[in-house]
Design a protein around this motif. Structure first.
Motif, PDB file in Angstrom:
ATOM      1  N   ILE A 299      -3.289   6.821 -12.163  1.00 20.25           N
ATOM      2  CA  ILE A 299      -2.228   5.889 -12.574  1.00 20.25           C
ATOM      3  C   ILE A 299      -2.164   5.921 -14.097  1.00 20.25           C
ATOM      4  O   ILE A 299      -2.963   5.274 -14.780  1.00 20.25           O
ATOM      5  CB  ILE A 299      -2.513   4.458 -12.074  1.00 20.25           C
ATOM      6  CG1 ILE A 299      -2.701   4.452 -10.552  1.00 20.25           C
ATOM      7  CG2 ILE A 299      -1.382   3.516 -12.482  1.00 20.25           C
ATOM      8  CD1 ILE A 299      -3.144   3.119 -10.001  1.00 20.25           C
ATOM      9  N   PRO A 300      -1.229   6.682 -14.663  1.00 20.35           N
ATOM     10  CA  PRO A 300      -1.145   6.792 -16.131  1.00 20.35           C
ATOM     11  C   PRO A 300      -0.863   5.432 -16.774  1.00 20.35           C
ATOM     12  O   PRO A 300      -0.087   4.629 -16.256  1.00 20.35           O
ATOM     13  CB  PRO A 300       0.032   7.750 -16.347  1.00 20.35           C
ATOM     14  CG  PRO A 300       0.147   8.504 -15.076  1.00 20.35           C
ATOM     15  CD  PRO A 300      -0.247   7.551 -13.996  1.00 20.35           C
ATOM     16  N   ARG A 301      -1.537   5.176 -17.891  1.00 19.73           N
ATOM     17  CA  ARG A 301      -1.333   3.933 -18.622  1.00 19.73           C
ATOM     18  C   ARG A 301      -1.625   4.172 -20.098  1.00 19.73           C
ATOM     19  O   ARG A 301      -2.357   5.100 -20.453  1.00 19.73           O
ATOM     20  CB  ARG A 301      -2.183   2.800 -18.062  1.00 19.73           C
ATOM     21  CG  ARG A 301      -3.629   3.178 -17.773  1.00 19.73           C
ATOM     22  CD  ARG A 301      -4.146   2.346 -16.588  1.00 19.73           C
ATOM     23  NE  ARG A 301      -5.583   2.479 -16.360  1.00 19.73           N
ATOM     24  CZ  ARG A 301      -6.086   3.382 -15.523  1.00 19.73           C
ATOM     25  NH1 ARG A 301      -5.310   4.262 -14.903  1.00 19.73           N
ATOM     26  NH2 ARG A 301      -7.397   3.414 -15.306  1.00 19.73           N
ATOM     27  N   GLU A 302      -1.085   3.327 -20.921  1.00 17.60           N
ATOM     28  CA  GLU A 302      -1.079   3.535 -22.362  1.00 17.60           C
ATOM     29  C   GLU A 302      -2.480   3.647 -22.926  1.00 17.60           C
ATOM     30  O   GLU A 302      -2.755   4.470 -23.797  1.00 17.60           O
ATOM     31  CB  GLU A 302      -0.312   2.392 -23.042  1.00 17.60           C
ATOM     32  CG  GLU A 302      -0.045   2.648 -24.509  1.00 17.60           C
ATOM     33  CD  GLU A 302       0.866   3.840 -24.757  1.00 17.60           C
ATOM     34  OE1 GLU A 302       0.651   4.548 -25.768  1.00 17.60           O
ATOM     35  OE2 GLU A 302       1.765   4.076 -23.935  1.00 17.60           O
ATOM     36  N   ARG A 303      -3.405   2.854 -22.420  1.00 18.70           N
ATOM     37  CA  ARG A 303      -4.743   2.791 -23.023  1.00 18.70           C
ATOM     38  C   ARG A 303      -5.707   3.819 -22.421  1.00 18.70           C
ATOM     39  O   ARG A 303      -6.893   3.782 -22.707  1.00 18.70           O
ATOM     40  CB  ARG A 303      -5.305   1.375 -22.871  1.00 18.70           C
ATOM     41  CG  ARG A 303      -4.404   0.320 -23.495  1.00 18.70           C
ATOM     42  CD  ARG A 303      -4.998  -1.062 -23.442  1.00 18.70           C
ATOM     43  NE  ARG A 303      -6.105  -1.215 -24.369  1.00 18.70           N
ATOM     44  CZ  ARG A 303      -6.753  -2.368 -24.560  1.00 18.70           C
ATOM     45  NH1 ARG A 303      -6.397  -3.448 -23.883  1.00 18.70           N
ATOM     46  NH2 ARG A 303      -7.746  -2.436 -25.422  1.00 18.70           N
ATOM     47  N   CYS A 304      -5.184   4.716 -21.592  1.00 17.36           N
ATOM     48  CA  CYS A 304      -6.031   5.764 -21.009  1.00 17.36           C
ATOM     49  C   CYS A 304      -5.481   7.143 -21.357  1.00 17.36           C
ATOM     50  O   CYS A 304      -5.226   7.972 -20.487  1.00 17.36           O
ATOM     51  CB  CYS A 304      -6.114   5.601 -19.499  1.00 17.36           C
ATOM     52  SG  CYS A 304      -6.970   4.108 -18.981  1.00 17.36           S
ATOM     53  N   GLY A 305      -5.249   7.369 -22.620  1.00 21.52           N
ATOM     54  CA  GLY A 305      -4.781   8.658 -23.091  1.00 21.52           C
ATOM     55  C   GLY A 305      -3.316   8.690 -23.442  1.00 21.52           C
ATOM     56  O   GLY A 305      -2.874   9.549 -24.206  1.00 21.52           O
ATOM     57  N   GLY A 306      -2.546   7.759 -22.871  1.00 29.61           N
ATOM     58  CA  GLY A 306      -1.144   7.647 -23.236  1.00 29.61           C
ATOM     59  C   GLY A 306      -0.222   8.702 -22.662  1.00 29.61           C
ATOM     60  O   GLY A 306       0.983   8.665 -22.905  1.00 29.61           O
ATOM     61  N   LEU A 307      -0.750   9.657 -21.885  1.00 31.27           N
ATOM     62  CA  LEU A 307       0.101  10.706 -21.317  1.00 31.27           C
ATOM     63  C   LEU A 307       0.830  10.171 -20.087  1.00 31.27           C
ATOM     64  O   LEU A 307       0.298   9.353 -19.343  1.00 31.27           O
ATOM     65  CB  LEU A 307      -0.743  11.924 -20.951  1.00 31.27           C
ATOM     66  CG  LEU A 307      -1.430  12.626 -22.130  1.00 31.27           C
ATOM     67  CD1 LEU A 307      -2.309  13.769 -21.629  1.00 31.27           C
ATOM     68  CD2 LEU A 307      -0.402  13.148 -23.121  1.00 31.27           C
ATOM     69  N   PRO A 308       2.053  10.649 -19.848  1.00 36.28           N
ATOM     70  CA  PRO A 308       2.859  10.058 -18.773  1.00 36.28           C
ATOM     71  C   PRO A 308       2.513  10.529 -17.373  1.00 36.28           C
ATOM     72  O   PRO A 308       2.964   9.936 -16.394  1.00 36.28           O
ATOM     73  CB  PRO A 308       4.278  10.499 -19.146  1.00 36.28           C
ATOM     74  CG  PRO A 308       4.091  11.788 -19.890  1.00 36.28           C
ATOM     75  CD  PRO A 308       2.813  11.627 -20.647  1.00 36.28           C
ATOM     76  N   ASP A 309       1.739  11.603 -17.249  1.00 41.69           N
ATOM     77  CA  ASP A 309       1.475  12.178 -15.932  1.00 41.69           C
ATOM     78  C   ASP A 309       0.013  11.992 -15.530  1.00 41.69           C
ATOM     79  O   ASP A 309      -0.879  11.953 -16.383  1.00 41.69           O
ATOM     80  CB  ASP A 309       1.793  13.674 -15.937  1.00 41.69           C
ATOM     81  CG  ASP A 309       3.253  13.954 -16.283  1.00 41.69           C
ATOM     82  OD1 ASP A 309       4.115  13.259 -15.719  1.00 41.69           O
ATOM     83  OD2 ASP A 309       3.506  14.837 -17.122  1.00 41.69           O
ATOM     84  N   PRO A 310      -0.252  11.893 -14.224  1.00 40.09           N
ATOM     85  CA  PRO A 310      -1.638  11.878 -13.760  1.00 40.09           C
ATOM     86  C   PRO A 310      -2.349  13.175 -14.145  1.00 40.09           C
ATOM     87  O   PRO A 310      -1.707  14.199 -14.393  1.00 40.09           O
ATOM     88  CB  PRO A 310      -1.507  11.759 -12.235  1.00 40.09           C
ATOM     89  CG  PRO A 310      -0.121  11.290 -11.993  1.00 40.09           C
ATOM     90  CD  PRO A 310       0.712  11.826 -13.109  1.00 40.09           C
ATOM     91  N   GLY A 311      -3.675  13.135 -14.181  1.00 37.74           N
ATOM     92  CA  GLY A 311      -4.410  14.347 -14.497  1.00 37.74           C
ATOM     93  C   GLY A 311      -5.849  14.060 -14.848  1.00 37.74           C
ATOM     94  O   GLY A 311      -6.288  12.905 -14.886  1.00 37.74           O
ATOM     95  N   VAL A 312      -6.596  15.111 -15.070  1.00 38.99           N
ATOM     96  CA  VAL A 312      -7.972  14.993 -15.546  1.00 38.99           C
ATOM     97  C   VAL A 312      -7.930  15.265 -17.050  1.00 38.99           C
ATOM     98  O   VAL A 312      -7.619  16.375 -17.481  1.00 38.99           O
ATOM     99  CB  VAL A 312      -8.910  15.982 -14.829  1.00 38.99           C
ATOM    100  CG1 VAL A 312     -10.308  15.936 -15.442  1.00 38.99           C
ATOM    101  CG2 VAL A 312      -8.978  15.658 -13.337  1.00 38.99           C
ATOM    102  N   ARG A 313      -8.215  14.232 -17.839  1.00 40.13           N
ATOM    103  CA  ARG A 313      -8.181  14.354 -19.306  1.00 40.13           C
ATOM    104  C   ARG A 313      -9.531  14.887 -19.803  1.00 40.13           C
ATOM    105  O   ARG A 313     -10.566  14.707 -19.153  1.00 40.13           O
ATOM    106  CB  ARG A 313      -7.915  13.004 -19.947  1.00 40.13           C
ATOM    107  CG  ARG A 313      -6.892  12.140 -19.246  1.00 40.13           C
ATOM    108  CD  ARG A 313      -5.476  12.560 -19.561  1.00 40.13           C
ATOM    109  NE  ARG A 313      -4.561  11.495 -19.200  1.00 40.13           N
ATOM    110  CZ  ARG A 313      -3.513  11.646 -18.391  1.00 40.13           C
ATOM    111  NH1 ARG A 313      -3.256  12.825 -17.864  1.00 40.13           N
ATOM    112  NH2 ARG A 313      -2.711  10.628 -18.123  1.00 40.13           N
TER     113      ARG A 313
END
Length: 333
Positions: A299-313
């Motif tokens: 669930i993409p969110r601003e405070r978890c990398g800020g990227l709009p798509d799901p993924g493994v950062r």
């Protein structure tokens, strides 16, 4: 299956591929579903049923290998006896639920089992066969080592994927991943020895803005001399789990923390599998077995990398002495 029921099957079956006939009938029934879907660790059955039993026949199962365009024999039977061949030998058997049944059973399905299989009836100079595809639901991820991009020759890329609980992706797997949103500007090896990269958003560093989205290709490359990244494929593993341990741990402490729980520090492929199939979602960076630090976001969110798509950062490969991150652990069955 009694003879009356079998005659009903004969009436509805159709010829597949190159068929030869005895009295107007072909010998192999066309499967209702030519693709068999399964999971890693499961038992899969590839159907192959005869209409009738010719004299002195053999049924030969083989796997069609995309890397060398050869067919590797798996099992041969004459209806009474059978013989297994090759690396699949310990995990295959004939289902033989009735005398017309030559279906292949594969136990403890592995990543390398995915692909095309041929069931061939051999009788004299002519033969007939059907092709089936064994499909594992999985996820493709790009991979590069700690010393930067474009460091792998083909053999090193293949080994790197295997070390991360995965294998080099096929072109079909990479293409499917692109249709599902994989966008990556670095070129990587795939299983057949060709090199590609998938682009969703056309941009200057990735072939230019004028090129349409697609899987860009460099074609076949020298497997010894040329160096690129890797595209790895992994799948869910039945009965396994990946979980996070919070803390301020260096790399060595992270491994010990997992072992204290009877687990092992997770590999990159295992984290991707948990993200894809178990919807693992954490905003916490954690050590992995290759020394990288990553975290999975569904669930993409601003405070978890800020990227709009799901993924493994990824935080890349920080110093293993840093006490900044937790760890992701893998508990197998």
């Amino acid at each position: 299956m009694d003879d009356r029921n079998h005659q009903m099957l004969v009436k509805v079956g159709r010829c597949s591929g190159r068929c030869w006939r005895d009295g107007g009938q072909s010998y192999l029934l066309e499967p209702l579903h030519p693709t068999v879907h399964t999971q890693r660790g499961a038992t899969a059955i590839l159907p192959c049923v005869l209409r009738t039993l010719p004299h002195n026949y053999r049924v030969k199962w083989s796997k069609v290998e995309p890397t060398n365009y050869r067919e590797n024999i798996i099992i041969i039977t004459n209806g009474l006896y059978h013989k297994n061949y090759g690396p699949l030998s310990p995990r295959v058997r004939l289902r033989h639920s009735h005398r017309y049944d030559a279906s292949l059973t594969i136990t403890n399905v592995a990543l390398e089992d995915e692909g095309r299989y041929r069931c061939q009836l051999v009788n004299g100079l002519e033969d007939e066969s059907i092709l089936l595809t064994l499909h594992l639901e999985g996820v493709v991820f790009p991979y590069q080592p700690s010393n930067g991009r474009y460091k792998f020759n083909y053999h090193e890329a293949k080994q790197a994927c295997e070390q991360q609980d995965s294998r080099l992706a096929t072109y079909q797997q990479l293409y499917k991943a692109w249709t599902e949103g994989l966008d990556w500007c670095n070129a990587g090896w795939i299983l057949d020895g060709t090199v590609h990269y998938p682009i969703i958003n056309s941009r200057e560093p990735c072939g230019g803005r004028l090129l349409l989205p697609g899987v860009r290709t460099y074609g076949a490359r020298d497997k010894q001399k040329d160096r690129f990244d890797a595209f790895c494929f992994t799948s869910a593993l039945q009965g396994s789990a990946v979980y996070f341990i919070r803390g301020h741990l260096n790399f060595k402490e992270a491994g010990q923390a997992c072992r204290n729980h009877g687990a092992a520090i997770a590999k990159v492929g295992q984290l991707y599998s948990a993200w894809k199939f178990s919807q693992l979602d954490r905003c916490d960076g954690g050590w992995l077995a290759d020394g990288s630090v990553r975290y999975p976001i569904t669930i993409p969110r601003e405070r978890c990398g800020g990227l709009p798509d799901p993924g493994v950062r990824s935080f890349g490969f920080p110093s293993k002495e840093m006490r900044t991150y937790g760890t992701y652990c893998f508990m197998g069955k």
